[in-house]
Design a protein around this motif. Structure first.
Motif, PDB file in Angstrom:
ATOM      1  N   LEU A 115      43.070  62.999 -16.573  1.00 59.61           N
ATOM      2  CA  LEU A 115      42.961  62.252 -16.286  1.00 59.61           C
ATOM      3  C   LEU A 115      43.111  61.123 -17.454  1.00 59.61           C
ATOM      4  CD1 LEU A 115      41.998  59.611 -14.545  1.00 59.61           C
ATOM      5  CD2 LEU A 115      40.509  59.947 -15.172  1.00 59.61           C
ATOM      6  N   HIS A 116      42.948  61.751 -18.802  1.00 60.61           N
ATOM      7  CA  HIS A 116      42.989  61.293 -20.407  1.00 60.61           C
ATOM      8  C   HIS A 116      44.828  61.119 -20.517  1.00 60.61           C
ATOM      9  CE1 HIS A 116      41.787  60.683 -24.582  1.00 60.61           C
ATOM     10  NE2 HIS A 116      42.818  61.222 -24.852  1.00 60.61           N
ATOM     11  N   CYS A 117      44.898  62.227 -20.514  1.00 58.45           N
ATOM     12  CA  CYS A 117      46.107  62.392 -20.449  1.00 58.45           C
ATOM     13  C   CYS A 117      47.283  61.523 -19.926  1.00 58.45           C
ATOM     14  CB  CYS A 117      46.691  63.698 -20.389  1.00 58.45           C
ATOM     15  SG  CYS A 117      45.992  64.534 -22.015  1.00 58.45           S
ATOM     16  N   LEU A 118      46.848  61.484 -18.379  1.00 57.09           N
ATOM     17  CA  LEU A 118      47.429  60.047 -17.300  1.00 57.09           C
ATOM     18  C   LEU A 118      47.693  59.003 -17.448  1.00 57.09           C
ATOM     19  CD1 LEU A 118      48.888  60.394 -14.727  1.00 57.09           C
ATOM     20  CD2 LEU A 118      46.628  60.050 -13.430  1.00 57.09           C
ATOM     21  N   THR A 119      45.757  58.942 -18.140  1.00 59.11           N
ATOM     22  CA  THR A 119      46.139  57.491 -18.637  1.00 59.11           C
ATOM     23  C   THR A 119      47.325  56.730 -19.555  1.00 59.11           C
ATOM     24  OG1 THR A 119      43.899  57.735 -18.357  1.00 59.11           O
ATOM     25  CG2 THR A 119      44.362  55.626 -19.463  1.00 59.11           C
ATOM     26  N   GLY A 120      47.183  57.705 -20.520  1.00 53.79           N
ATOM     27  CA  GLY A 120      48.207  57.432 -21.316  1.00 53.79           C
ATOM     28  C   GLY A 120      49.267  57.275 -21.259  1.00 53.79           C
ATOM     29  N   CYS A 121      50.091  58.736 -20.280  1.00 52.64           N
ATOM     30  CA  CYS A 121      51.374  58.658 -19.753  1.00 52.64           C
ATOM     31  C   CYS A 121      51.592  57.642 -18.962  1.00 52.64           C
ATOM     32  CB  CYS A 121      51.816  60.049 -19.083  1.00 52.64           C
ATOM     33  SG  CYS A 121      50.838  61.596 -19.757  1.00 52.64           S
ATOM     34  N   ALA A 122      50.583  56.983 -17.970  1.00 52.47           N
ATOM     35  CA  ALA A 122      51.394  55.906 -17.460  1.00 52.47           C
ATOM     36  C   ALA A 122      51.063  54.705 -18.012  1.00 52.47           C
ATOM     37  CB  ALA A 122      49.636  55.725 -16.125  1.00 52.47           C
ATOM     38  N   ILE A 123      50.589  54.555 -18.678  1.00 52.43           N
ATOM     39  CA  ILE A 123      50.157  53.585 -20.055  1.00 52.43           C
ATOM     40  C   ILE A 123      51.701  52.988 -20.235  1.00 52.43           C
ATOM     41  CG2 ILE A 123      50.068  51.811 -21.552  1.00 52.43           C
ATOM     42  CD1 ILE A 123      47.356  52.679 -21.541  1.00 52.43           C
ATOM     43  N   GLY A 124      52.121  54.003 -20.693  1.00 48.74           N
ATOM     44  CA  GLY A 124      53.259  54.611 -21.541  1.00 48.74           C
ATOM     45  C   GLY A 124      55.099  54.031 -20.358  1.00 48.74           C
ATOM     46  N   GLU A 125      54.922  54.986 -19.315  1.00 46.92           N
ATOM     47  CA  GLU A 125      55.552  54.789 -18.350  1.00 46.92           C
ATOM     48  C   GLU A 125      56.168  53.658 -17.983  1.00 46.92           C
ATOM     49  OE1 GLU A 125      57.869  57.511 -16.799  1.00 46.92           O
ATOM     50  OE2 GLU A 125      57.391  59.193 -17.614  1.00 46.92           O
ATOM     51  N   ILE A 126      55.022  52.976 -17.679  1.00 52.53           N
ATOM     52  CA  ILE A 126      55.269  51.439 -17.138  1.00 52.53           C
ATOM     53  C   ILE A 126      56.027  51.031 -18.163  1.00 52.53           C
ATOM     54  CG2 ILE A 126      53.981  49.488 -16.285  1.00 52.53           C
ATOM     55  CD1 ILE A 126      51.550  51.867 -14.756  1.00 52.53           C
ATOM     56  N   LEU A 127      55.107  50.740 -19.026  1.00 50.41           N
ATOM     57  CA  LEU A 127      55.904  49.990 -20.646  1.00 50.41           C
ATOM     58  C   LEU A 127      57.131  50.225 -20.902  1.00 50.41           C
ATOM     59  CD1 LEU A 127      55.132  47.775 -22.527  1.00 50.41           C
ATOM     60  CD2 LEU A 127      54.098  49.574 -23.799  1.00 50.41           C
ATOM     61  N   GLY A 128      57.705  51.229 -20.541  1.00 50.84           N
ATOM     62  CA  GLY A 128      59.237  51.879 -21.056  1.00 50.84           C
ATOM     63  C   GLY A 128      60.383  51.600 -19.923  1.00 50.84           C
ATOM     64  N   MET A 129      59.453  51.338 -18.972  1.00 47.53           N
ATOM     65  CA  MET A 129      60.615  50.904 -17.589  1.00 47.53           C
ATOM     66  C   MET A 129      60.826  49.703 -17.360  1.00 47.53           C
ATOM     67  SD  MET A 129      59.561  53.677 -14.554  1.00 47.53           S
ATOM     68  CE  MET A 129      59.545  55.642 -14.332  1.00 47.53           C
TER      69      MET A 129
END
Length: 198
Positions: A65-79
């Motif tokens: 979940l810790h990794c998912l939080t960072g990934c989700a932020i980066g994914e959404i921001l990048g898109m």
């Protein structure tokens, strides 16, 4: 009994008593040694209980979940950035992946730095803790979006965009959790981070 015989009798009795005492002393020493060995084994058993291999699913889920939080932020921001700038799918996905790694590492860096670790050491810890986890998560996440019909061309205002993103992150979480459990059980991954959380 004559005095000489009596003294000899006492001497034999004293020698016998001394031997009994020595025998009891040896038994006591052996018993004490047994206690020491038992205590040592108990201590070792306690140590083993905290050794690698005891990772639970809840710990693995928290790490994921810790990794998912960072990934989700980066994914959404990048898109969002890629879509707003009118970039193609490949460029937007590349930016999203880079930002996912950046935010994933940043969250771990932040928590380790709070423990008083210097930046260089904290950065190495973040790399060791998150690289494989984020890589697996990004592979699954982007794989789902790439294979979902129409998801790559969906815009920010489309329900398909957010639905595909949510499902891809959920699938990534499910697949990555066993990976983190395996790593933590071997003293790697987020097990390295937990050492700095007391």
């Amino acid at each position: 009994m004559s005095d000489g015989n009596r003294y000899r009798h006492w001497g034999i009795a004293m020698q016998h008593g001394t031997r009994d005492e020595q025998h009891e002393h040896r038994e006591h020493q052996g018993h004490s040694s047994g206690h020491a060995v038992h205590a040592d084994r108990s201590a070792h058993a306690g140590h083993t209980a905290h050794a690698p291999g005891k990772a639970g699913w809840s710990m693995a889920a928290r790490a994921t979940l810790h990794c998912l939080t960072g990934c989700a932020i980066g994914e959404i921001l990048g898109m969002v950035i890629g879509t707003a700038l009118g970039w193609g799918n490949a460029e937007t996905m590349a930016l999203a992946i880079v930002l996912a790694f950046a935010f994933g590492y940043t969250l771990t860096l932040r928590s380790v730095l709070k423990a008083g670790v210097d930046f260089r050491t904290a950065f190495r810890i973040a790399l060791a803790a998150d690289t494989l986890s984020i890589a697996v998560m990004e592979l699954i996440d982007n794989g789902v979006i790439a294979l979902w019909p129409g998801a790559m061309d969906a815009q920010l205002g489309d329900a398909l965009f957010w639905g595909a993103l949510a499902l891809s992150l959920a699938v990534a979480f499910i697949v990555t959790t066993p990976v983190n459990k395996w790593m933590i059980g071997r003293g790697k991954g987020h097990a390295v981070v937990h050492r700095y959380h007391g």
